[in-house]
Design a protein around this motif. Structure first.
Motif, PDB file in Angstrom:
ATOM      1  N   ALA A  70     -21.058   9.907 -19.525  1.00 36.56           N
ATOM      2  CA  ALA A  70     -20.533   9.013 -20.803  1.00 36.56           C
ATOM      3  C   ALA A  70     -21.484   7.695 -20.724  1.00 36.56           C
ATOM      4  O   ALA A  70     -21.706   7.028 -21.976  1.00 36.56           O
ATOM      5  N   SER A  71     -21.791   7.177 -19.709  1.00 40.93           N
ATOM      6  CA  SER A  71     -22.356   5.879 -19.455  1.00 40.93           C
ATOM      7  C   SER A  71     -23.837   5.900 -19.914  1.00 40.93           C
ATOM      8  O   SER A  71     -24.292   5.047 -20.616  1.00 40.93           O
TER       9      SER A  71
ATOM     10  N   LYS B 128     -24.935   7.915 -22.188  1.00 40.55           N
ATOM     11  CA  LYS B 128     -24.739   8.131 -23.640  1.00 40.55           C
ATOM     12  C   LYS B 128     -24.545   6.853 -24.552  1.00 40.55           C
ATOM     13  O   LYS B 128     -25.282   6.515 -25.310  1.00 40.55           O
ATOM     14  N   LYS B 129     -23.753   5.961 -23.736  1.00 42.62           N
ATOM     15  CA  LYS B 129     -23.560   4.666 -24.130  1.00 42.62           C
ATOM     16  C   LYS B 129     -24.677   3.877 -24.158  1.00 42.62           C
ATOM     17  O   LYS B 129     -25.042   3.124 -24.950  1.00 42.62           O
ATOM     18  N   ARG B 130     -25.462   3.820 -22.919  1.00 42.11           N
ATOM     19  CA  ARG B 130     -26.682   3.355 -22.757  1.00 42.11           C
ATOM     20  C   ARG B 130     -27.599   3.526 -23.796  1.00 42.11           C
ATOM     21  O   ARG B 130     -28.391   2.699 -24.193  1.00 42.11           O
TER      22      ARG B 130
ATOM     23  N   ARG C  28     -27.025   4.765 -26.878  1.00 36.46           N
ATOM     24  CA  ARG C  28     -26.657   4.123 -28.124  1.00 36.46           C
ATOM     25  C   ARG C  28     -26.967   2.669 -28.219  1.00 36.46           C
ATOM     26  O   ARG C  28     -27.520   2.026 -29.109  1.00 36.46           O
ATOM     27  N   GLN C  29     -26.779   1.939 -27.171  1.00 36.41           N
ATOM     28  CA  GLN C  29     -27.057   0.560 -26.944  1.00 36.41           C
ATOM     29  C   GLN C  29     -28.502   0.233 -27.103  1.00 36.41           C
ATOM     30  O   GLN C  29     -28.870  -0.828 -27.895  1.00 36.41           O
TER      31      GLN C  29
END
Length: 71
Positions: free
Chosen positions: A5-6, A8-10, A12-13
């Motif tokens: 999840a982290s 994936k977030k990175r 997107r960012q």
């Protein structure tokens, strides 16, 4: 592809930041071209206005870390 999840977030960012950074660079290049063209026309009022615009864009971009702050 990112599985955590982290990660994936990175991802997107990074995409968002890349878009914002490229927008600032495009604005800067456009303003620089307008400044160069105003230098060719030798119109003092237009030169000052475009120079002020370049300074404003560069200040915002350096504040956000897009341009390096040179001392």
């Amino acid at each position: 592809m990112a599985n955590h999840a982290s990660a994936k977030k990175r991802s997107r960012q990074n995409k968002t930041r890349n878009n914002v950074n490229s927008q600032y660079l495009t604005k800067f290049r456009t303003a620089l071209n307008k400044f160069k063209s105003s230098l060719d026309t030798k119109n003092d009022e237009e030169i000052l206005k475009s120079f002020s615009n370049i300074n404003s864009i560069m200040a915002r971009a350096s504040k956000k870390g897009i341009f390096k702050k040179e001392y």
